[in-house]
Design a protein around this motif. Structure first.
Motif, PDB file in Angstrom:
ATOM      1  N   MET A  46       0.825  -1.216   0.000  1.00  0.00           N
ATOM      2  CA  MET A  46       0.000   0.000   0.000  1.00  0.00           C
ATOM      3  C   MET A  46       0.854   1.258   0.000  1.00  0.00           C
ATOM      4  N   GLY A  47       0.342   2.264  -0.689  1.00  0.00           N
ATOM      5  CA  GLY A  47       1.113   3.475  -0.908  1.00  0.00           C
ATOM      6  C   GLY A  47       1.845   3.353  -2.234  1.00  0.00           C
ATOM      7  N   ILE A  88       3.952 -11.321  10.427  1.00  0.00           N
ATOM      8  CA  ILE A  88       3.851  -9.869  10.262  1.00  0.00           C
ATOM      9  C   ILE A  88       3.202  -9.237  11.495  1.00  0.00           C
ATOM     10  N   TYR A  89       2.205  -9.921  12.032  1.00  0.00           N
ATOM     11  CA  TYR A  89       1.547  -9.406  13.246  1.00  0.00           C
ATOM     12  C   TYR A  89       2.557  -9.250  14.381  1.00  0.00           C
ATOM     13  N   ASP A  95       5.355  -4.818  10.263  1.00  0.00           N
ATOM     14  CA  ASP A  95       4.068  -4.300  10.717  1.00  0.00           C
ATOM     15  C   ASP A  95       3.838  -2.835  10.313  1.00  0.00           C
ATOM     16  N   ILE A  98       1.383  -2.032   5.281  1.00  0.00           N
ATOM     17  CA  ILE A  98       0.459  -3.128   4.996  1.00  0.00           C
ATOM     18  C   ILE A  98       0.448  -3.428   3.497  1.00  0.00           C
ATOM     19  N   GLY A 118      -6.970  -9.514   1.585  1.00  0.00           N
ATOM     20  CA  GLY A 118      -7.360  -8.122   1.355  1.00  0.00           C
ATOM     21  C   GLY A 118      -7.246  -7.640  -0.072  1.00  0.00           C
ATOM     22  N   GLY A 137     -10.160 -12.517   2.247  1.00  0.00           N
ATOM     23  CA  GLY A 137      -9.471 -12.763   3.515  1.00  0.00           C
ATOM     24  C   GLY A 137      -8.912 -11.446   4.007  1.00  0.00           C
ATOM     25  N   PRO A 138      -8.658 -11.344   5.313  1.00  0.00           N
ATOM     26  CA  PRO A 138      -8.162 -10.061   5.851  1.00  0.00           C
ATOM     27  C   PRO A 138      -6.722  -9.768   5.456  1.00  0.00           C
ATOM     28  N   LEU A 139      -6.345  -8.524   5.589  1.00  0.00           N
ATOM     29  CA  LEU A 139      -4.967  -8.118   5.348  1.00  0.00           C
ATOM     30  C   LEU A 139      -4.019  -8.942   6.202  1.00  0.00           C
ATOM     31  N   GLY A 141      -1.370  -9.813   8.829  1.00  0.00           N
ATOM     32  CA  GLY A 141      -0.934  -9.168  10.062  1.00  0.00           C
ATOM     33  C   GLY A 141      -2.000  -8.336  10.749  1.00  0.00           C
ATOM     34  N   MET A 142      -3.232  -8.413  10.259  1.00  0.00           N
ATOM     35  CA  MET A 142      -4.305  -7.596  10.840  1.00  0.00           C
ATOM     36  C   MET A 142      -4.717  -8.140  12.207  1.00  0.00           C
ATOM     37  N   MET A 143      -4.809  -9.462  12.279  1.00  0.00           N
ATOM     38  CA  MET A 143      -5.186 -10.120  13.524  1.00  0.00           C
ATOM     39  C   MET A 143      -4.264 -11.322  13.738  1.00  0.00           C
ATOM     40  N   PRO A 144      -4.072 -11.726  15.001  1.00  0.00           N
ATOM     41  CA  PRO A 144      -3.243 -12.913  15.229  1.00  0.00           C
ATOM     42  C   PRO A 144      -4.017 -14.173  14.826  1.00  0.00           C
TER      43      PRO A 144
ATOM     44  N   SER B  65      -5.214   4.087   1.056  1.00  0.00           N
ATOM     45  CA  SER B  65      -4.480   3.041   1.783  1.00  0.00           C
ATOM     46  C   SER B  65      -3.923   3.542   3.116  1.00  0.00           C
ATOM     47  N   ILE B 100     -13.222  -5.106   1.478  1.00  0.00           N
ATOM     48  CA  ILE B 100     -12.198  -5.792   0.667  1.00  0.00           C
ATOM     49  C   ILE B 100     -10.990  -6.161   1.515  1.00  0.00           C
ATOM     50  N   VAL B 101     -10.553  -5.236   2.369  1.00  0.00           N
ATOM     51  CA  VAL B 101      -9.325  -5.509   3.129  1.00  0.00           C
ATOM     52  C   VAL B 101      -9.580  -6.315   4.404  1.00  0.00           C
ATOM     53  N   GLY B 102     -10.828  -6.690   4.641  1.00  0.00           N
ATOM     54  CA  GLY B 102     -11.080  -7.661   5.697  1.00  0.00           C
ATOM     55  C   GLY B 102     -11.617  -7.127   7.015  1.00  0.00           C
TER      56      GLY B 102
END
Lengths: 231, 123
Positions: A46-47, A88-89, A95, A98, A118, A137-139, A141-144, B65, B100-102
Motif C-alpha cells: 500500500m502506498g 507480520i503481526y 508491521d 500493509i 485483502g 481474507g483479511p490483510l 498481520g491484521m489479527m493474530p 491506503s 475488501i481488506v477484511g
C-alpha cells in the motif's frame, strides 16, 4: 524490481502490464517452481513511490526466506498466508506497512488453488463468460492466528485468470471499487475474443487507460494467466 | 467529556471525543496520506486503551491506503486491549474498501449511527 514473470512456465502462459504512480512502486510478483506446478504471489504494497518500493523489497526477501524455509513441505497458498500473517503481526518492522496479496498454486494439470489477503477479487474469463472469483481474507498481520480460506478450480484449455491491483481503476475520480471492478469485468469480456494472451492484455490495458484517464494515482499491475497444456 | 480537533486547510478534520466508555473519532472529508500524517500522533495519544473505539465515517466519501493503515493500527490496539472497534456511517467507497481488506463483522462492528453504536455492549 518491476513486477515480472516469464511468458511461459510449464503448462501456463503469462502476460503482464504495469505502470507506476511515481518513481518506485510497490506492486510485485514472486513465483516459485514446486514439484507439480508454480506457487505465485501477486502483491500490492500500500502506498506508492520509494517507501512502497522499499517495503516491497523487504517483503520479497522475507517471502523468499519463508518459502525456502518450508521448501520440503511445499507450502499451499492458505498455509503460506497463515504463516505470513502471523509473522507480520508479531514483527515490529514489517508491521509498519500493509500489503494486499493473492497466493496461487498453479498445477501442471490445470488445477489452481487460490487464497487472498485483502486483495480485489480475480476475474475468470472464458469465451462464454466472465466472472469474479469470490475469494476473500483479511490483510496480512491484521489479527493474530488468521486462517485463510482457499478456492480450487480446474482450468480448461485457453481459460484465463486475470489478477490486478486496485490502481488499475484508481485515478483522480476516486471511483467506488465495486463500480471499478464491474467496468474491468466488462472490459475483460470485450477482450476475451482476442486469442493471443499478450495482445489481449495490451488491449485490456489500453481500454482501462482510456476509461480511467492516466495518470493512475496508484501503482497499477495487470497479470493475465492462461492454461496452455502442450504448448 | 474532552474534545480535541485536528483541522487541515482543505476541509478535512478529525474530532476526538472522550465519553465514559467510548473514544469517538469523527472524520470529515477524505481520509488520505495528508490527513493521516497530520492526525496519527494526536489519535495515538488520545485513545484510551480501556474504552471502545468508535470511528465515525458519516461525512467521509473517500479513504485511501493510508486510512486503511491507520484503521489497522487502531484495530490492533483495540484487540490487544480486549476492547472493540465500531465503524458508524460507512457507506460507498469507504465501506467497499473496508470490506475488501477484511474489516468484516467478525473482527469489527458496524452501526448505522451513534445511538446504535453506544447501545452495543461493552466487552
Amino acid at each position: 524490481m518491476e513486477p515480472n514473470i516469464p511468458k511461459n512456465i510449464n503448462n501456463w502462459s503469462f502476460a503482464i502490464k504495469h505502470d507506476i504512480a511515481e518513481i518506485g512502486g510497490g506492486d510485485f510478483i514472486l513465483h516459485h517452481k514446486t514439484k507439480d506446478g508454480i506457487l505465485l504471489v501477486f502483491a500490492d504494497v500500500m502506498g506508492h513511490g520509494l517507501p512502497a518500493k522499499f517495503f516491497s523489497y523487504a517483503y520479497v526477501g522475507y517471502l523468499r526466506g519463508l518459502i525456502n524455509l518450508y521448501l520440503k513441505e511445499e507450502l499451499q497458498p492458505d498455509i503460506l498466508l497463515n504463516l505470513m500473517s502471523k509473522n507480520i503481526y508479531d514483527d515490529d518492522f514489517l508491521d509498519n506497512c500493509i500489503f494486499t496479496c493473492q497466493a496461487i498454486h498453479l498445477k501442471n494439470n490445470g488445477e489452481l488453488t487460490i487464497s487472498s489477503a485483502g486483495h480485489p477479487w480475480p476475474i475468470l474469463s472464458t469465451t462464454k463468460l466472465t466472472d469474479v472469483v469470490k475469494i476473500s481474507g483479511p490483510l496480512l498481520g491484521m489479527m493474530p492466528n488468521t486462517h485463510y480460506s482457499t478456492i480450487e478450480y480446474q482450468m480448461q484449455k485457453e481459460e484465463r485468470l486475470i489478477l490486478y491491483t486496485d490502481g488499475i481503476f484508481e485515478n483522480i475520480s476516486k471511483i467506488d471499487h465495486k463500480k471499478g471492478q464491474r467496468i474491468l469485468q466488462n472490459n475483460i469480456q470485450q477482450c476475451s475474443i482476442i486469442k493471443n494472451l499478450q495482445e489481449m492484455t495490451e488491449q485490456l490495458w489500453n481500454n482501462q487507460s482510456e476509461k480511467f484517464k492516466k495518470p493512475f494515482c496508484d501503482d497499477a499491475t495487470l497479470l493475465a494467466i492462461e492454461y496452455t497444456p502442450n504448448k | 467529556m474532552t474534545i480535541k480537533t485536528v483541522q487541515s486547510d482543505n476541509n478535512q478534520s478529525i474530532k476526538i471525543e472522550e465519553l465514559e466508555n467510548h473514544t469517538v473519532l469523527t472524520f470529515n472529508g477524505d481520509i488520505d496520506a495528508f490527513t493521516v500524517m497530520q492526525s496519527k500522533e494526536t489519535i495515538n495519544q488520545n485513545i484510551s486503551d480501556n474504552k471502545i473505539i468508535i470511528i465515525d465515517l458519516t461525512n467521509v466519501e473517500f479513504i485511501d491506503s493510508h486510512a486503511v493503515g491507520l484503521f489497522v493500527s487502531i484495530l490492533k490496539r483495540a484487540h490487544k486491549a480486549e476492547t472493540r472497534l465500531i465503524f458508524i456511517g460507512a457507506e460507498g467507497q469507504p465501506k467497499s474498501i473496508l470490506k475488501i481488506v477484511g474489516f468484516n463483522d467478525d473482527i469489527v462492528c458496524y452501526a448505522k449511527d451513534m445511538q446504535e453504536a453506544l447501545m452495543l455492549p461493552v466487552l
